[in-house]
Motif scaffolding. Sequence first.
Motif, PDB file in Angstrom:
ATOM      1  N   ALA A 204       0.826  -1.206   0.000  1.00  0.00           N
ATOM      2  CA  ALA A 204       0.000   0.000   0.000  1.00  0.00           C
ATOM      3  C   ALA A 204       0.862   1.258   0.000  1.00  0.00           C
ATOM      4  N   ILE A 205       1.926   1.245   0.781  1.00  0.00           N
ATOM      5  CA  ILE A 205       2.798   2.421   0.846  1.00  0.00           C
ATOM      6  C   ILE A 205       3.582   2.581  -0.449  1.00  0.00           C
ATOM      7  N   ALA A 206       4.128   1.479  -0.954  1.00  0.00           N
ATOM      8  CA  ALA A 206       4.903   1.555  -2.198  1.00  0.00           C
ATOM      9  C   ALA A 206       4.043   2.027  -3.366  1.00  0.00           C
ATOM     10  N   ALA A 207       2.761   1.665  -3.364  1.00  0.00           N
ATOM     11  CA  ALA A 207       1.869   2.060  -4.456  1.00  0.00           C
ATOM     12  C   ALA A 207       1.726   3.569  -4.557  1.00  0.00           C
ATOM     13  N   GLY A 209       3.988   5.548  -4.791  1.00  0.00           N
ATOM     14  CA  GLY A 209       4.978   6.013  -5.753  1.00  0.00           C
ATOM     15  C   GLY A 209       4.475   6.038  -7.172  1.00  0.00           C
ATOM     16  N   LEU A 210       3.302   5.453  -7.439  1.00  0.00           N
ATOM     17  CA  LEU A 210       2.721   5.465  -8.787  1.00  0.00           C
ATOM     18  C   LEU A 210       1.973   6.750  -9.073  1.00  0.00           C
ATOM     19  N   ALA A 211       1.699   7.552  -8.038  1.00  0.00           N
ATOM     20  CA  ALA A 211       0.982   8.814  -8.252  1.00  0.00           C
ATOM     21  C   ALA A 211       1.843   9.753  -9.097  1.00  0.00           C
ATOM     22  N   PRO A 212       1.273  10.398 -10.095  1.00  0.00           N
ATOM     23  CA  PRO A 212       2.066  11.267 -10.991  1.00  0.00           C
ATOM     24  C   PRO A 212       2.738  12.397 -10.226  1.00  0.00           C
ATOM     25  N   ALA A 213       4.040  12.537 -10.390  1.00  0.00           N
ATOM     26  CA  ALA A 213       4.762  13.624  -9.735  1.00  0.00           C
ATOM     27  C   ALA A 213       4.352  14.955 -10.352  1.00  0.00           C
ATOM     28  N   GLY A 214       4.369  15.974  -9.524  1.00  0.00           N
ATOM     29  CA  GLY A 214       4.033  17.304 -10.012  1.00  0.00           C
ATOM     30  C   GLY A 214       2.562  17.621  -9.965  1.00  0.00           C
ATOM     31  N   VAL A 326       4.329  -5.273  16.753  1.00  0.00           N
ATOM     32  CA  VAL A 326       3.714  -4.153  16.022  1.00  0.00           C
ATOM     33  C   VAL A 326       4.783  -3.157  15.590  1.00  0.00           C
ATOM     34  N   LEU A 327       5.725  -2.864  16.478  1.00  0.00           N
ATOM     35  CA  LEU A 327       6.808  -1.934  16.134  1.00  0.00           C
ATOM     36  C   LEU A 327       7.640  -2.471  14.979  1.00  0.00           C
ATOM     37  N   VAL A 328       7.978  -3.760  15.004  1.00  0.00           N
ATOM     38  CA  VAL A 328       8.793  -4.335  13.939  1.00  0.00           C
ATOM     39  C   VAL A 328       8.025  -4.347  12.618  1.00  0.00           C
ATOM     40  N   VAL A 329       6.738  -4.683  12.647  1.00  0.00           N
ATOM     41  CA  VAL A 329       5.922  -4.633  11.429  1.00  0.00           C
ATOM     42  C   VAL A 329       5.892  -3.209  10.877  1.00  0.00           C
ATOM     43  N   LEU A 330       5.739  -2.227  11.757  1.00  0.00           N
ATOM     44  CA  LEU A 330       5.717  -0.830  11.328  1.00  0.00           C
ATOM     45  C   LEU A 330       7.052  -0.437  10.701  1.00  0.00           C
ATOM     46  N   ILE A 331       8.145  -0.870  11.309  1.00  0.00           N
ATOM     47  CA  ILE A 331       9.472  -0.554  10.770  1.00  0.00           C
ATOM     48  C   ILE A 331       9.658  -1.180   9.391  1.00  0.00           C
ATOM     49  N   LEU A 332       9.330  -2.473   9.273  1.00  0.00           N
ATOM     50  CA  LEU A 332       9.512  -3.169   7.999  1.00  0.00           C
ATOM     51  C   LEU A 332       8.619  -2.580   6.904  1.00  0.00           C
ATOM     52  N   ALA A 333       7.351  -2.364   7.234  1.00  0.00           N
ATOM     53  CA  ALA A 333       6.400  -1.895   6.222  1.00  0.00           C
ATOM     54  C   ALA A 333       6.724  -0.491   5.742  1.00  0.00           C
ATOM     55  N   THR A 334       7.020   0.414   6.661  1.00  0.00           N
ATOM     56  CA  THR A 334       7.307   1.795   6.259  1.00  0.00           C
ATOM     57  C   THR A 334       8.661   1.896   5.572  1.00  0.00           C
ATOM     58  N   GLY A 335       9.649   1.121   6.057  1.00  0.00           N
ATOM     59  CA  GLY A 335      10.953   1.168   5.408  1.00  0.00           C
ATOM     60  C   GLY A 335      10.899   0.618   3.991  1.00  0.00           C
ATOM     61  N   ALA A 336      10.356  -0.599   3.826  1.00  0.00           N
ATOM     62  CA  ALA A 336      10.271  -1.201   2.493  1.00  0.00           C
ATOM     63  C   ALA A 336       9.311  -0.423   1.604  1.00  0.00           C
ATOM     64  N   GLY A 337       8.225   0.096   2.196  1.00  0.00           N
ATOM     65  CA  GLY A 337       7.276   0.886   1.415  1.00  0.00           C
ATOM     66  C   GLY A 337       7.901   2.163   0.890  1.00  0.00           C
ATOM     67  N   ALA A 338       8.670   2.867   1.753  1.00  0.00           N
ATOM     68  CA  ALA A 338       9.347   4.091   1.304  1.00  0.00           C
ATOM     69  C   ALA A 338      10.385   3.772   0.235  1.00  0.00           C
ATOM     70  N   LEU A 339      11.076   2.643   0.387  1.00  0.00           N
ATOM     71  CA  LEU A 339      12.044   2.228  -0.631  1.00  0.00           C
ATOM     72  C   LEU A 339      11.340   2.006  -1.968  1.00  0.00           C
ATOM     73  N   GLY A 340      10.222   1.260  -1.944  1.00  0.00           N
ATOM     74  CA  GLY A 340       9.493   1.007  -3.177  1.00  0.00           C
ATOM     75  C   GLY A 340       8.936   2.273  -3.801  1.00  0.00           C
ATOM     76  N   ALA A 341       8.332   3.138  -2.969  1.00  0.00           N
ATOM     77  CA  ALA A 341       7.768   4.384  -3.488  1.00  0.00           C
ATOM     78  C   ALA A 341       8.859   5.279  -4.058  1.00  0.00           C
ATOM     79  N   GLY A 342       9.995   5.357  -3.372  1.00  0.00           N
ATOM     80  CA  GLY A 342      11.084   6.195  -3.860  1.00  0.00           C
ATOM     81  C   GLY A 342      11.624   5.708  -5.188  1.00  0.00           C
ATOM     82  N   ILE A 343      11.779   4.381  -5.323  1.00  0.00           N
ATOM     83  CA  ILE A 343      12.280   3.823  -6.581  1.00  0.00           C
ATOM     84  C   ILE A 343      11.297   4.091  -7.724  1.00  0.00           C
ATOM     85  N   LEU A 344      10.014   3.904  -7.466  1.00  0.00           N
ATOM     86  CA  LEU A 344       9.009   4.159  -8.502  1.00  0.00           C
ATOM     87  C   LEU A 344       9.020   5.617  -8.939  1.00  0.00           C
ATOM     88  N   ARG A 345       9.146   6.515  -7.993  1.00  0.00           N
ATOM     89  CA  ARG A 345       9.155   7.945  -8.337  1.00  0.00           C
ATOM     90  C   ARG A 345      10.441   8.298  -9.088  1.00  0.00           C
TER      91      ARG A 345
END
Length: 361
Positions: A204-207, A209-214, A326-345
């Motif tokens: 969900a977080i990585a997705a 990154g598909l939003a059009p920049a600008g 819960v903390l570890v899930v939050l760390i993994l999801a937000t970290g990997a999600g930000a990585l995916g979103a950043g790469i897509l952008r």
Amino acid sequence: MILVRLRRAAVVVMAALAALLALAAPAAAHGADAPDGTDYRAAATALAPARPGLTVRVVEAGARLELINRTGRDVEVLGYSGEPYLRVGPGGVYENSRSPATYLNRTIAGDTSLPPEADPAATPTWQRVDRGQSVRWHDQRALWLESSPPAQVRADPGRPHRVRDWVVPLRDGDQTVEVRGTLDWVPPPDAYPWWVATTLAFLAIAAAGLAPAGTATGVRALRAVGALLALGGLATVAFTVGRELDAGADGLGGILLGLVNGQIWTLLTGLGAVAAGGYALARREAADFALALAGACLTIFAGFANVAVLSRSVVPVVWPATAARVLVVLILATGAGALGAGILRLHAAARHARTPTPVPR
């Protein structure tokens, strides 16, 4: 030109930080010799007879015992053959170099080879190792060292089992004091639901990154990912502080000292994620790259480094086990999600840069 140079400098600095983290994080993770999770719960239940000013507790998820001596007199911890092993008192902490326990307890596995001078019957040779009035040590009497579980656990692994009641003897003057405790097997949790939650949140977080920049949608998506990454960074800080408290840190000074000595890189990873999240919220230049790099560091050095928490019943933090997961899930999801979103952008920006601009006729 200046903007390009600043961006290149930022890339170099962040890449250097990532390299330092890659080299230093494994060393920090093993520096305390504490498990990232276990299914054996050790507990100190009594000090018999009680001694005012003398306390013993289990720290580091059961990896060590900690003795704090505020009695104003020397107290000795006895080794496996009843020999003097440790001495704690007004003069500091001393260990007996002739005690086999001095060498066997250097690792949690107890597999250190004994030197020729190790002799429990020899006159103690005391060497000061610390100036304080507290000491922590591995003790095989409070640990399960076998690679396979006890027989009763193998017969019925689905319910808790008492593995043993243990005793560690102390000597206070001419009197013997016993530290009494228990070692229990606690069935591990089912890690599958936690991995499902992590995967869904990551996608969900990585997705985003598909939003059009600008566009307005792209700006909102960038800010949302930045806010979530910062939240993951704060979760990392909380988890790291929880590990220090579980390791016996006492007060703010003890927490800060423990963080600097053993958890500094994990702490910096969390703070870096908070900074990168703020960078994205402010819509700064190179925010996409900052999200990707900080997300990768968070995933590897704070997420996967603590992934055992998802499948172990006893976790190395003071928070409840569910809160730690819960903390570890939050760390993994937000970290990997930000990585995916950043790469897509970044990919979308590169593709846009390669698209030729139509020349008006």
